[in-house]
Scaffold this motif. Structure first.
Motif, PDB file in Angstrom:
ATOM      1  N   UNK A 208       0.859  -1.177   0.000  1.00 56.95           N
ATOM      2  CA  UNK A 208       0.000   0.000   0.000  1.00 56.95           C
ATOM      3  C   UNK A 208       0.898   1.230   0.000  1.00 56.95           C
ATOM      4  N   UNK A 209       0.729   2.087  -0.991  1.00 57.74           N
ATOM      5  CA  UNK A 209       1.646   3.197  -1.201  1.00 57.74           C
ATOM      6  C   UNK A 209       0.888   4.429  -1.672  1.00 57.74           C
ATOM      7  N   UNK A 210       1.512   5.605  -1.510  1.00 58.22           N
ATOM      8  CA  UNK A 210       0.883   6.821  -2.039  1.00 58.22           C
ATOM      9  C   UNK A 210       1.179   7.016  -3.519  1.00 58.22           C
ATOM     10  N   UNK A 211       2.045   6.198  -4.081  1.00 61.28           N
ATOM     11  CA  UNK A 211       2.272   6.179  -5.520  1.00 61.28           C
ATOM     12  C   UNK A 211       3.201   7.234  -6.068  1.00 61.28           C
ATOM     13  N   UNK A 212       3.592   8.202  -5.267  1.00 63.84           N
ATOM     14  CA  UNK A 212       4.371   9.326  -5.795  1.00 63.84           C
ATOM     15  C   UNK A 212       5.796   8.938  -6.176  1.00 63.84           C
ATOM     16  N   UNK A 213       6.288   7.831  -5.662  1.00 59.82           N
ATOM     17  CA  UNK A 213       7.678   7.411  -5.924  1.00 59.82           C
ATOM     18  C   UNK A 213       7.774   6.330  -6.994  1.00 59.82           C
ATOM     19  N   UNK A 214       6.645   5.995  -7.616  1.00 61.85           N
ATOM     20  CA  UNK A 214       6.641   4.877  -8.555  1.00 61.85           C
ATOM     21  C   UNK A 214       6.934   5.360  -9.977  1.00 61.85           C
ATOM     22  N   UNK A 215       8.204   5.395 -10.305  1.00 69.33           N
ATOM     23  CA  UNK A 215       8.622   5.642 -11.683  1.00 69.33           C
ATOM     24  C   UNK A 215       8.464   4.342 -12.476  1.00 69.33           C
ATOM     25  N   UNK A 216       8.751   4.392 -13.776  1.00 67.72           N
ATOM     26  CA  UNK A 216       8.679   3.167 -14.573  1.00 67.72           C
ATOM     27  C   UNK A 216       9.652   2.120 -14.062  1.00 67.72           C
ATOM     28  N   UNK A 217      10.842   2.566 -13.653  1.00 68.42           N
ATOM     29  CA  UNK A 217      11.846   1.629 -13.146  1.00 68.42           C
ATOM     30  C   UNK A 217      11.395   0.996 -11.841  1.00 68.42           C
ATOM     31  N   UNK A 218      10.815   1.815 -10.959  1.00 66.21           N
ATOM     32  CA  UNK A 218      10.322   1.289  -9.684  1.00 66.21           C
ATOM     33  C   UNK A 218       9.183   0.305  -9.926  1.00 66.21           C
ATOM     34  N   UNK A 219       8.290   0.611 -10.861  1.00 67.24           N
ATOM     35  CA  UNK A 219       7.178  -0.288 -11.166  1.00 67.24           C
ATOM     36  C   UNK A 219       7.686  -1.643 -11.658  1.00 67.24           C
ATOM     37  N   UNK A 220       8.743  -1.644 -12.459  1.00 64.61           N
ATOM     38  CA  UNK A 220       9.324  -2.901 -12.935  1.00 64.61           C
ATOM     39  C   UNK A 220       9.835  -3.739 -11.754  1.00 64.61           C
ATOM     40  N   UNK A 221      10.467  -3.079 -10.787  1.00 68.24           N
ATOM     41  CA  UNK A 221      10.965  -3.796  -9.603  1.00 68.24           C
ATOM     42  C   UNK A 221       9.795  -4.313  -8.756  1.00 68.24           C
ATOM     43  N   UNK A 222       8.746  -3.516  -8.670  1.00 62.14           N
ATOM     44  CA  UNK A 222       7.577  -3.933  -7.900  1.00 62.14           C
ATOM     45  C   UNK A 222       6.937  -5.170  -8.499  1.00 62.14           C
ATOM     46  N   UNK A 223       6.891  -5.243  -9.805  1.00 62.80           N
ATOM     47  CA  UNK A 223       6.269  -6.380 -10.491  1.00 62.80           C
ATOM     48  C   UNK A 223       6.933  -7.701 -10.079  1.00 62.80           C
ATOM     49  N   UNK A 224       8.215  -7.657  -9.773  1.00 64.94           N
ATOM     50  CA  UNK A 224       8.961  -8.873  -9.442  1.00 64.94           C
ATOM     51  C   UNK A 224       8.624  -9.425  -8.059  1.00 64.94           C
ATOM     52  N   UNK A 225       8.171  -8.560  -7.146  1.00 68.63           N
ATOM     53  CA  UNK A 225       8.035  -9.009  -5.752  1.00 68.63           C
ATOM     54  C   UNK A 225       6.632  -8.839  -5.157  1.00 68.63           C
ATOM     55  N   UNK A 226       5.773  -8.061  -5.801  1.00 67.13           N
ATOM     56  CA  UNK A 226       4.443  -7.836  -5.246  1.00 67.13           C
ATOM     57  C   UNK A 226       3.364  -8.372  -6.179  1.00 67.13           C
ATOM     58  N   UNK A 227       2.395  -9.080  -5.594  1.00 70.28           N
ATOM     59  CA  UNK A 227       1.284  -9.580  -6.383  1.00 70.28           C
ATOM     60  C   UNK A 227       0.176  -8.565  -6.553  1.00 70.28           C
ATOM     61  N   UNK A 228       0.226  -7.507  -5.751  1.00 64.71           N
ATOM     62  CA  UNK A 228      -0.890  -6.556  -5.719  1.00 64.71           C
ATOM     63  C   UNK A 228      -0.377  -5.238  -5.157  1.00 64.71           C
ATOM     64  N   UNK A 229      -0.821  -4.126  -5.748  1.00 65.49           N
ATOM     65  CA  UNK A 229      -0.447  -2.812  -5.234  1.00 65.49           C
ATOM     66  C   UNK A 229      -1.705  -1.972  -5.047  1.00 65.49           C
ATOM     67  N   UNK A 230      -1.757  -1.277  -3.923  1.00 66.62           N
ATOM     68  CA  UNK A 230      -2.890  -0.421  -3.583  1.00 66.62           C
ATOM     69  C   UNK A 230      -2.370   1.007  -3.463  1.00 66.62           C
ATOM     70  N   UNK A 231      -2.906   1.905  -4.293  1.00 68.23           N
ATOM     71  CA  UNK A 231      -2.394   3.276  -4.354  1.00 68.23           C
ATOM     72  C   UNK A 231      -3.508   4.251  -4.004  1.00 68.23           C
ATOM     73  N   UNK A 232      -3.211   5.153  -3.086  1.00 71.85           N
ATOM     74  CA  UNK A 232      -4.217   6.082  -2.568  1.00 71.85           C
ATOM     75  C   UNK A 232      -4.452   7.249  -3.514  1.00 71.85           C
ATOM     76  N   UNK A 233      -5.718   7.515  -3.769  1.00 65.91           N
ATOM     77  CA  UNK A 233      -6.120   8.669  -4.582  1.00 65.91           C
ATOM     78  C   UNK A 233      -7.430   9.173  -3.990  1.00 65.91           C
ATOM     79  N   UNK A 234      -7.352  10.267  -3.231  1.00 67.18           N
ATOM     80  CA  UNK A 234      -8.500  10.685  -2.426  1.00 67.18           C
ATOM     81  C   UNK A 234      -9.380  11.746  -3.067  1.00 67.18           C
ATOM     82  N   UNK A 235      -9.131  12.070  -4.320  1.00 66.31           N
ATOM     83  CA  UNK A 235      -9.948  13.065  -4.999  1.00 66.31           C
ATOM     84  C   UNK A 235      -9.251  13.492  -6.270  1.00 66.31           C
ATOM     85  N   UNK A 236      -9.818  14.493  -6.928  1.00 65.74           N
ATOM     86  CA  UNK A 236      -9.125  15.074  -8.064  1.00 65.74           C
ATOM     87  C   UNK A 236      -8.064  16.047  -7.552  1.00 65.74           C
TER      88      UNK A 236
END
Length: 501
Positions: A208-236
């Protein structure tokens, strides 16, 4: 509320009760539980004896001793009868159990029945899920943060080596899934090392993350170790940035979500419902589906804890919460919707059951940490399983772990039960007086007198946040309007002290 379903529930014969009664007779009796207890534990050949028994049930040729062989006979009897009672074929059950993760969950269930019987609702032998607040450090400053997170980590956070030992203990205890949260877990440099360590030991890992640090490179690393990601978005943009305390957060978060979706990660948008953003939620859900491309949305229940205490006046009324949950369910049921819609509000179990009763095609959402497969499996089997699975899972199906190793019933319930550096998780899980208070639905005030007490039970963290008592009412439910109105009167009274929260 679907009044027709409620009336049907009260007047039609409930074949589900017959199923529950048969399950209780065949499993929750002294002989069956003694047999299950006899075959629990570690095998002489290594590994969990029940896991070995299930693998033999699947047809694997595994070396075993006499107790392992006995376990295989008992497990075959239990699984075959269970599949028959709930309308599953043995072939389908075997196909599901071929997944090591599902098999691990089944071991947890069978050991839970051996230890505690077929309680309503069910209590697992160890937490199915541990939500691990991996660090208190965060690059945002959200108004509702339960952890009161900030720019610095706690001084005594678990080290990398300690974290690995914790995962080893989770494996021994029988934990099935680990959800890394925070703070912002991506601010810990060792997060990928630890998540990989957990994944390699058979855990289902999520973040569970706020998503602000997820660059394309970070997302690739996340794919290797996490089955699921939850990212907070509380409005526009305007609302989200104000709520999250940092200008520009919205754009970074949306980019992070898109990067995860592009990598094929199972991605969920999470938002906490308050009066700040209630009016934006329908459009925000559409935005998450159509513009961001996610497949899941989860509405978090506001809980007055941490910094969240400071915005208690923004809590939804019971009527607003009920209307939102009904909207969420109907949104998911819409012909053109491809989203799975969840909520951490346990009242969602009640809402979904009222819609699903008598409708074989309607999904039942029995817990907020369910998945698409579980929802499909529950279709047409509403009451028979909802009362075993339903509602708040704090101290019953999951627990929380703080950055310094403190064990809590729930991340939204800051009650220290022990510390993982000194205490064994299973011992706390079995012996904590407070956890047994959470598990005993009959003794809950308000919620304990409700017909939905096993399906829902109210949010115990909200009860604690408002009243300082885990067995108090959840004042956010339409069935507890009396308590909500009393709280409103107290806050309006010029002579009253500050809110119980």
């Amino acid at each position: 509320m679907v009044s027709g379903a409620e009336n049907a529930a009260k007047t039609e014969p409930r074949t589900e009760d017959v199923i529950i009664e048969s399950v209780e007779k065949w499993l929750d009796n002294p002989v069956a539980r003694t047999m299950l207890k006899l075959v629990c534990g570690k095998s002489k050949h290594g590994g969990n004896r029940l896991d070995i028994a299930i693998r033999k049930y699947l047809g694997e040729n595994i070396k075993c001793d006499v107790r392992d062989a006995l376990a295989s006979v008992v497990v075959k009897f239990v699984l075959d009868h269970g599949a028959s009672a709930f309308g599953y074929s043995s072939a389908n059950l075997k196909e599901n159990l071929s997944d090591p993760l599902i098999r691990r969950g089944m071991v947890n269930v069978l050991e839970g029945i051996a230890k505690y019987g077929t309680r309503r609702p069910f209590t697992s032998v160890a937490p199915f899920l541990v939500v691990w607040n991996y660090t208190k450090a965060c690059n945002l400053r959200c108004e509702h943060c339960y952890e009161s997170a900030g720019p610095r980590a706690m001084e005594d956070e678990l080290t990398t080596e300690e974290a690995k030992r914790v995962i080893d203990e989770f494996e021994e205890a029988g934990v099935v899934a680990i959800a890394f949260s925070g703070g912002e877990p991506l601010m810990r440099r060792d997060i990928f090392e630890i998540a990989d360590y957990a994944k390699n030991r058979g855990f289902y890992t999520s973040i569970a993350t706020n998503g602000t640090l997820i660059t394309r490179e970070v997302a690739k690393k996340m794919k290797e170790v996490f089955g699921y990601v939850e990212i907070s978005l509380d409005g526009f943009e305007a609302e989200h940035d104000r709520f999250r305390g940092v200008p520009g957060a919205w754009k970074l978060t949306c980019a992070g979500i898109k990067n995860c979706v592009a990598e094929g990660i199972d991605t969920c948008v999470a938002l906490t419902a308050t009066r700040y953003n209630l009016h934006e939620i329908p459009k925000l859900i559409d935005f998450a589906e159509k513009e961001l491309g996610v497949k899941r949305v989860i509405i978090f229940n506001y809980v007055p804890t941490g910094r969240g205490k400071e915005i208690i006046e923004q809590d939804l009324s019971p009527e607003e919460r009920q209307e939102l949950l009904e909207y969420l369910y109907n949104k998911m049921m819409g012909n053109n919707c491809r989203l799975i819609c969840y909520s951490t509000a346990p009242q969602y179990s009640m809402v979904s059951w009222n819609y699903a009763f008598g409708n074989e095609s309607a999904p039942l959402v029995a817990t907020h940490f369910t998945n698409e497969g579980a929802i499909k499996a529950l279709q047409g089997r509403t009451k028979s399983l909802a009362e075993f699975l339903g509602g708040c899972g704090a101290g019953r199906l999951y627990c929380g772990l703080e950055p310094n190793g403190d064990i809590t019933p729930c991340v939204f319930m800051p009650i220290k039960l022990g510390n993982i550096r000194r205490d064994r998780l299973r011992e706390i899980w079995h012996s904590s007086e407070l956890l047994w208070k959470l598990r005993n639905r009959e003794d809950l005030e308000g919620c304990g007198q409700c017909e939905y007490k096993y399906i829902c039970g109210g949010c115990r963290a909200r009860a604690y946040g408002y009243y300082g008592d885990v067995q108090a009412p959840d004042p956010g439910c339409v069935h507890n309007l009396h308590y909500w109105n009393l709280l409103k009167q107290e806050r309006k009274s010029p002579t009253s002290e500050k809110s119980p929260a």
